[in-house]
Design a protein around this motif. Structure first.
Motif, short mmCIF file in Angstrom:
data_model
loop_
_atom_site.label_atom_id
_atom_site.label_comp_id
_atom_site.label_asym_id
_atom_site.label_seq_id
_atom_site.Cartn_x
_atom_site.Cartn_y
_atom_site.Cartn_z
N GLY A 102 16.06 31.85 -46.03
CA GLY A 102 14.92 31.65 -46.90
C GLY A 102 15.09 32.20 -48.29
O GLY A 102 14.24 31.96 -49.16
N GLU A 103 16.18 32.94 -48.56
CA GLU A 103 16.41 33.46 -49.90
C GLU A 103 16.74 32.31 -50.86
O GLU A 103 17.46 31.37 -50.48
CB GLU A 103 17.57 34.46 -49.88
CG GLU A 103 17.24 35.78 -49.20
CD GLU A 103 16.19 36.56 -49.96
OE1 GLU A 103 16.28 36.63 -51.21
OE2 GLU A 103 15.25 37.08 -49.31
N PRO A 104 16.24 32.35 -52.09
CA PRO A 104 16.50 31.25 -53.04
C PRO A 104 17.96 31.20 -53.46
O PRO A 104 18.63 32.23 -53.59
CB PRO A 104 15.58 31.57 -54.21
CG PRO A 104 15.34 33.05 -54.14
CD PRO A 104 15.34 33.38 -52.68
N VAL A 105 18.45 29.99 -53.68
CA VAL A 105 19.79 29.79 -54.23
C VAL A 105 19.72 29.98 -55.74
O VAL A 105 18.87 29.39 -56.41
CB VAL A 105 20.31 28.37 -53.91
CG1 VAL A 105 21.68 28.16 -54.54
CG2 VAL A 105 20.37 28.16 -52.40
N THR A 106 20.61 30.79 -56.29
CA THR A 106 20.60 31.07 -57.72
C THR A 106 21.84 30.48 -58.39
O THR A 106 22.87 30.26 -57.74
CB THR A 106 20.57 32.58 -58.00
OG1 THR A 106 21.80 33.17 -57.53
CG2 THR A 106 19.39 33.23 -57.29
N ALA A 107 21.73 30.27 -59.68
CA ALA A 107 22.85 29.74 -60.45
C ALA A 107 24.04 30.69 -60.38
O ALA A 107 25.20 30.25 -60.30
CB ALA A 107 22.43 29.50 -61.89
N GLU A 108 23.79 31.98 -60.38
CA GLU A 108 24.88 32.96 -60.33
C GLU A 108 25.69 32.79 -59.05
O GLU A 108 26.93 32.87 -59.07
CB GLU A 108 24.29 34.37 -60.43
CG GLU A 108 25.34 35.48 -60.52
CD GLU A 108 25.82 35.95 -59.15
OE1 GLU A 108 26.97 36.42 -59.05
OE2 GLU A 108 25.06 35.82 -58.17
N GLN A 109 25.03 32.55 -57.91
CA GLN A 109 25.72 32.37 -56.64
C GLN A 109 26.54 31.08 -56.65
O GLN A 109 27.68 31.04 -56.16
CB GLN A 109 24.71 32.33 -55.50
CG GLN A 109 24.01 33.66 -55.25
CD GLN A 109 22.83 33.50 -54.31
OE1 GLN A 109 22.06 32.54 -54.39
NE2 GLN A 109 22.70 34.46 -53.39
N VAL A 110 25.97 30.02 -57.22
CA VAL A 110 26.68 28.74 -57.29
C VAL A 110 27.91 28.87 -58.18
O VAL A 110 29.01 28.42 -57.82
CB VAL A 110 25.75 27.63 -57.82
CG1 VAL A 110 26.52 26.32 -58.00
CG2 VAL A 110 24.57 27.43 -56.88
N VAL A 111 27.76 29.50 -59.33
CA VAL A 111 28.88 29.69 -60.26
C VAL A 111 30.00 30.46 -59.59
O VAL A 111 31.19 30.11 -59.69
CB VAL A 111 28.40 30.40 -61.54
CG1 VAL A 111 29.59 30.89 -62.37
CG2 VAL A 111 27.53 29.46 -62.36
N ARG A 112 29.67 31.53 -58.87
CA ARG A 112 30.69 32.35 -58.21
C ARG A 112 31.48 31.53 -57.19
O ARG A 112 32.71 31.61 -57.11
CB ARG A 112 30.03 33.56 -57.54
CG ARG A 112 31.04 34.57 -57.03
CD ARG A 112 30.40 35.63 -56.16
NE ARG A 112 29.12 36.07 -56.70
CZ ARG A 112 28.06 36.29 -55.93
NH1 ARG A 112 28.11 36.08 -54.62
NH2 ARG A 112 26.94 36.71 -56.46
N THR A 113 30.77 30.73 -56.40
CA THR A 113 31.44 29.93 -55.38
C THR A 113 32.35 28.87 -56.01
O THR A 113 33.49 28.67 -55.57
CB THR A 113 30.41 29.24 -54.47
OG1 THR A 113 29.57 30.23 -53.90
CG2 THR A 113 31.10 28.47 -53.36
#
Length: 486
Positions: A102-113
């Motif tokens: 349920g935690e929101p997906v953030t741009a920072e997480q997407v960028v890191r991946t």
């Protein structure tokens, strides 16, 4: 009939004794994918089998993804724009995208991946084709920019591949389109919750739930024939003969018109294969029409590395022996082998690396016949064993001729490799297309890749899955199986 196929007959015969009726439409959709992928796998750790790709694509989408026809649709990104003459892609993340907890997906997480996937040391199979990316940056908590060194209009097709799915490294979970849980019968997929007005506590309908199995093709066919599943994904030439043995109804058998490579890559340029004329002799000896027809009458042979022009500046390069009859080709090939053996008496063994499976054995029989016919001694080895020739059987992840020349170049000439790299680094699309055309011509003249056909891909599809469609990607997302898309 090959001995390996005979060993599987009892299992498939059990399936033939079961009912062949379709499963009710108000029950969960049961999916088999060929392979061992029964847990989310990290694509940056190496190649994924079909089951692992299906599982990853179902539970961890990328910025964009493929629809049922192989076209681009929104994934984590709800929209995007292309600016700076094609050198910048700006993505806005979808409101309400969450991880499994349920935690929101953030741009920072997407960028890191994504940065990890394109890193030079990544084992992600797409990493070599993403070197054009200069930088991936977080502009805001919901906006990401992908900056390119040069324009690449086909970038979205690479980003839609399951290998570019976004997931949390510490928990190995994704954002959907499904949530996965495990029970005693397999992996259960339920649609990921979407932001909506009101509170719908009823949960998904049974028919919106999927039960997933990663398993051997014989087991998957037996399950379907016994009326215990609705879909089999990931079939290839290697296991195709099992389909007819299982007695699957013709209406349930679906073939993809896949675009890619199916042929022999030269992986050693020593000994007999050091001479381009000898490499050409092998290419000339193969009876492609008989080989492909032995698998399926509609499987068309090819003689060129590129199937069509694509983004090359020229039509596919033709080998010098194209147009000659098979007898004439083999006569010329025998002359090349005889000339070699005058200076190198004794047998000329050539190891060919092939996968297992009855279809692979049929292909091996035609390759062995061809090499024996011109005076060579073929030796079959496993797909990861040492060999002089190795089968490439791969669907193209995007529609660029550069993927074809780069993938075919296993042990090609220095000139061809230089041209392939020049195509990658070309400053504009015009120069890129001409370097690709030159690389295609150089590879063809060098004989470093021996084309045979396009990839052969099959699925088994229940009639209730009306939205399934064949496509050039041979990719069938699980959220596009029924007419109600999610």
């Amino acid at each position: 009939m090959p001995p390996r196929l005979l060993c599987l007959l009892p299992l498939l015969a059990l399936a033939a004794c079961g009912g062949s009726g379709q499963r009710r439409d108000d029950t969960a959709v049961v999916v088999s994918a060929i392979g061992t992928g029964n847990a989310l796998a990290d694509p940056d750790a190496g190649a994924l089998d079909p089951a692992a790709r299906v599982l990853l694509g179902a539970t961890a989408q990328g910025l964009v993804r493929f629809d049922a026809t192989g076209q681009i649709e929104p994934g984590l990104a709800e929209r995007w724009i292309v600016i700076d003459d094609g050198r910048s892609f700006i993505f806005r993340l979808r409101d309400g995208a969450t991880w499994a907890d349920g935690e929101p997906v953030t741009a920072e997480q997407v960028v890191r991946t994504l940065r990890r996937a394109i890193a030079p040391r990544s084992r992600n199979l797409l990493s070599p084709f993403l070197a054009v990316i200069d930088e991936i940056v977080e502009m805001t908590p919901q906006v990401i920019e992908v900056r390119l060194k040069r324009p690449r209009p086909d970038l979205l097709k690479l980003f839609a591949q399951p290998e570019m799915a976004v997931f949390r490294l510490d928990k190995l979970d994704g954002s959907g389109p499904f949530r996965a849980t495990r029970n005693r019968t397999g992996i259960v997929f339920k649609p990921a919750p979407e932001v909506a007005d009101g509170d719908d506590s009823s949960g998904p309908r049974p028919e919106d739930t999927l039960l997933f199995h990663g398993e051997r093709p014989a087991v998957a066919l037996a399950r379907f024939r016994d009326g215990q599943s609705d879909l089999i994904l990931g079939g290839s030439f290697a296991d195709w003969p099992l389909v007819s043995v299982a007695g699957i109804a013709t209406a349930n058998v679906k073939l993809d018109n896949a675009l890619g490579l199916f042929g022999l890559a030269v992986v050693s340029r020593e000994g007999f294969l050091a001479d381009a004329a000898n490499r050409a002799a092998i290419a000339m000896a193969i009876d492609r029409a008989t080989l492909t027809h032995q698998i399926h009458p509609d499987w068309a042979p090819v003689e060129t590395l590129l199937p069509v022009q694509l983004d090359s500046a020229a039509p596919p390069a033709q080998p010098g022996w194209a147009g000659a009859e098979l007898d004439q080709r083999r006569q010329s090939a025998r002359a090349s082998v005889a000339a070699w053996r005058r200076g190198h008496p004794g047998p000329v063994p050539l190891r060919i690396a092939l996968p297992s499976g009855p279809g692979a054995t049929l292909v091996w029989s035609r390759l062995a016949e061809a090499l024996y016919a011109i005076g060579l001694t073929p030796v079959r080895t496993g797909p990861n064993d040492p060999a002089e020739l190795r089968l490439i059987d791969a669907v193209a992840p995007y529609d660029s001729a550069r993927w074809f020349v780069a993938t075919a170049c296993q042990a090609c000439s220095d000139d061809a490799r230089t041209l392939i790299e020049a195509g990658r680094d070309a400053p504009d699309l015009y120069a890129r297309s001409h370097r690709i055309a030159e690389a295609d011509a150089a590879l063809t003249a060098d004989g470093a890749y021996i084309p045979i056909a396009q990839p052969f891909r099959w699925s088994i599809v229940a009639m209730r899955l009306q939205a399934w469609q064949g496509n050039a990607r041979a990719w069938h997302p699980l959220n596009h199986l029924r007419n109600e898309t999610r």
